[in-house]
Scaffold this active site. Structure first.
Site, PDB file in Angstrom:
ATOM      1  NE  ARG A 255      -7.015   4.644   5.227  1.00  0.00           N
ATOM      2  CZ  ARG A 255      -6.077   4.351   6.279  1.00  0.00           C
ATOM      3  NH1 ARG A 255      -6.565   4.589   7.816  1.00  0.00           N
ATOM      4  NH2 ARG A 255      -4.924   4.737   5.748  1.00  0.00           N
TER       5      ARG A 255
ATOM      6  CE  LYS B 240      -1.538   1.717   4.007  1.00  0.00           C
ATOM      7  NZ  LYS B 240      -1.146   3.109   4.613  1.00  0.00           N
ATOM      8  CG  ASN B 241       2.658   2.310   3.439  1.00  0.00           C
ATOM      9  OD1 ASN B 241       1.693   3.013   3.001  1.00  0.00           O
ATOM     10  ND2 ASN B 241       3.064   2.566   4.372  1.00  0.00           N
TER      11      ASN B 241
ATOM     12  NE  ARG C 207       0.063  10.395  10.551  1.00  0.00           N
ATOM     13  CZ  ARG C 207      -0.140   9.221  10.327  1.00  0.00           C
ATOM     14  NH1 ARG C 207      -1.603   8.778   9.913  1.00  0.00           N
ATOM     15  NH2 ARG C 207       0.111   8.460   8.521  1.00  0.00           N
ATOM     16  N   PRO C 208       0.884  16.208  11.357  1.00  0.00           N
ATOM     17  CG  PRO C 208       2.621  16.364  12.283  1.00  0.00           C
ATOM     18  CD  PRO C 208       1.658  15.765  12.502  1.00  0.00           C
ATOM     19  CB  ILE C 209       1.495  18.639   5.923  1.00  0.00           C
ATOM     20  CG1 ILE C 209       0.338  19.658   5.930  1.00  0.00           C
ATOM     21  CG2 ILE C 209      -0.047  17.407   6.834  1.00  0.00           C
ATOM     22  CD1 ILE C 209      -0.440  20.103   5.478  1.00  0.00           C
ATOM     23  CG  ASP C 210       5.403  20.402  10.104  1.00  0.00           C
ATOM     24  OD1 ASP C 210       4.928  19.397  10.779  1.00  0.00           O
ATOM     25  OD2 ASP C 210       6.831  20.655  10.670  1.00  0.00           O
ATOM     26  CG  LEU C 211       8.577  18.338   8.102  1.00  0.00           C
ATOM     27  CD1 LEU C 211       8.988  16.798   8.826  1.00  0.00           C
ATOM     28  CD2 LEU C 211       9.517  18.617   8.992  1.00  0.00           C
TER      29      LEU C 211
ATOM     30  CB  CYS D  97      -5.568   9.459  11.067  1.00  0.00           C
ATOM     31  SG  CYS D  97      -4.110   8.758  11.582  1.00  0.00           S
TER      32      CYS D  97
ATOM     33  NE  ARG E 151      -1.202  12.152   8.476  1.00  0.00           N
ATOM     34  CZ  ARG E 151      -1.115  12.665   7.442  1.00  0.00           C
ATOM     35  NH1 ARG E 151       0.217  11.295   6.117  1.00  0.00           N
ATOM     36  NH2 ARG E 151       0.475  13.473   7.906  1.00  0.00           N
TER      37      ARG E 151
ATOM     38  CG  ASP F 129       3.725   0.810   9.926  1.00  0.00           C
ATOM     39  OD1 ASP F 129       3.464   1.930   8.805  1.00  0.00           O
ATOM     40  OD2 ASP F 129       3.326   2.488  10.381  1.00  0.00           O
TER      41      ASP F 129
END
Ligand code: EPZ
Length: 418
Positions: A397, A22-23, A121-125, A116, A92, A305
């Site tokens: 998922r 998936k990833n 789940r930040p996205i600053d990076l 989630c 996400r 995970d």
């Protein structure tokens, strides 16, 4: 709504090929926006997250469909530059479309992916990486990016998988040379690099902490075979460790789950790692031993995970195992459910102490996140009696037909409408 009935006490015995990762397929689907010709992907898993990603590509104007484990994408009609809030909320990791969308159209408009089950789940990076490539990013009731990415140096404060992938895709679709420092080293990033270079890109360094991209190279269409899913493999091996018996898995590189194999070896399982397969065996009458402290970390450390599935297996063991979850704030939501099955686990913040018990017992339990769901299924197969597992939408998922995979390994499992 369906539920899974799992009957414990039956040792597993069997062999199967692990489905595609998936990833890996999710960032590669986003990368298709950068191609100028049709793309064919094989060994793709049939998952709800993949369905969402295909929907995003279609909403952006691509033709994208899946037949079995093959996906076709024709990006020639892609014209959109916005991803809707409902799509961002339904998955996400949709944030991974930001980089390729901006590189292809010169703008990108997304909403915040939202937290989630694992916590914020930040996205600053991700946004810092886009800015480092000379693009304008404003955050005003959503994320709005403008500009054509050009070369630059992206310094990641954390080796974020998604931010590394977003930076790679933005750089490939931009111009100039980009260096990504403190890049994540997960194997899926290596798959993404191989895919991109197969279409004509010039990406080097995946698997190391520094990735270099030469932008400005037009990408053709092409074909690519998605790597096997190492976390699905870790989950199935955890089921084998919990139930006892022998599980052999093909289609996954054992080196990608070496830390997980090492834990099960130290817990008393026989582990065999070959190029063609990885195998775990445990005598059902010989209990697992507690393992040395398991601390999750970016690859090549112990994968976050796999924390839940491995904990599920070690819940029934002789001895204690200490877990330290360093990656996410809320990744112990499977613990209360394991306790309902008779586990003896104490959590304090990011630390969980598992005191092994002789055996778990069946119970009604609910999955509240993807890998926690896989963990509960693994625990159920080693437990006494029957477990009824709900919350299967989380499991679907990331696991393609978990019940079929377990059945093929000899487990007594079935999915029924509740
Ligand atoms: C990827 O998520 C995986 N998802 C996750 O798998 C996996 O748990 C995670 O990597 C870690 O290995 C996909 O690949 C689709 P990160 P991602 O950015 O990219 C912090 C599963 O079960 N961070 O590496 O979102 C973040 O809060 C899923 O298949 C920032 O602070 O993970 C976390 O603490 C669950 N700012 C840490 O970095 C950012 O901008 C690692 O997150 C981004 C991340």
């Amino acid at each position: 709504m369906s539920v899974m009935y799992l009957r414990g006490g039956v040792p597993l015995e069997g062999e199967l090929a692990v489905h595609g990762a998936k990833n890996s397929v999710l960032p590669i689907l986003a990368a298709c926006l950068l191609a100028r010709g049709p793309v064919k992907l094989t060994n793709c898993p049939r998952l709800t997250d993949v369905t969402v990603a295909l929907g995003i590509l279609r909403r952006l104007g691509c033709q994208a469909w899946q037949e079995g484990s093959t996906i076709w994408v024709d990006p020639s009609g892609a014209a959109g530059s916005a991803i809707s809030e409902d799509q961002m909320r339904s998955m996400r990791s949709s944030i991974i479309f930001l980089g390729p969308l901006l590189a292809r159209t010169g703008e990108a408009h997304l909403t915040y992916p939202g937290g989630c089950e694992l916590g914020p789940r930040p996205i600053d990076l991700h946004l810092a990486a886009i800015r480092a490539m000379g693009c304008e990013v404003t955050e005003d009731r959503g994320i709005h990016c403008q500009g054509r990415p050009r070369g630059g140096e992206v310094q990641l404060a954390l080796p974020s998988v998604g931010a590394t992938e977003n930076a790679m895709l933005c750089a490939v679709g931009g111009t100039g040379t980009t260096t990504i420092v403190n890049a994540a080293r997960e194997p899926e990033i290596g798959d993404l690099q191989s895919f991109l270079n197969g279409l004509g890109a010039s990406v080097r360094g995946a698997g190391s902490s520094t990735i270099t991209v030469e932008g400005g190279r037009p990408l053709s269409g092409g074909e690519f075979h998605i790597m096997g899913d190492r976390i699905v493999a870790a989950t199935l091996l955890s089921a084998g460790a919990a139930a006892g018996g022998r599980v052999r898995l093909r289609g996954v590189d054992w080196r990608h789950l070496a830390t997980v194999l090492s834990v099960f070896h130290q817990a008393g399982c026989r582990v065999e790692s070959r190029l063609e397969y990885v195998e775990l065996e445990r005598d059902r009458w010989v209990p697992l031993r507690g393992a040395p402290t398991i601390r999750t970390a970016p690859y090549p450390g112990f994968p976050t995970d796999a924390q839940a599935p491995v904990m599920a297996a070690l819940a029934a063991s002789q001895g204690c195992t200490l877990f330290v979850e360093t990656m996410f704030d809320s990744r112990y939501r499977h613990v209360p459910e394991l306790i309902r099955m008779g586990a003896d686990i104490t959590t304090e913040g990011r630390v969980a102490l598992v005191r092994g018990v002789e055996r778990l017992h069946g119970a009604r339990v609910e999955a509240s996140d993807l890998r926690g769901g896989g963990a509960l299924a693994a625990a159920a197969l080693g437990a006494e009696g029957t477990t009824v597992l709900s919350g299967l939408h989380h499991i679907d998922r990331g696991y393609e037909g978990l019940e079929e995979m377990l059945q093929r390994l000899g487990a007594n499992v079935e999915r029924r409408e509740a």
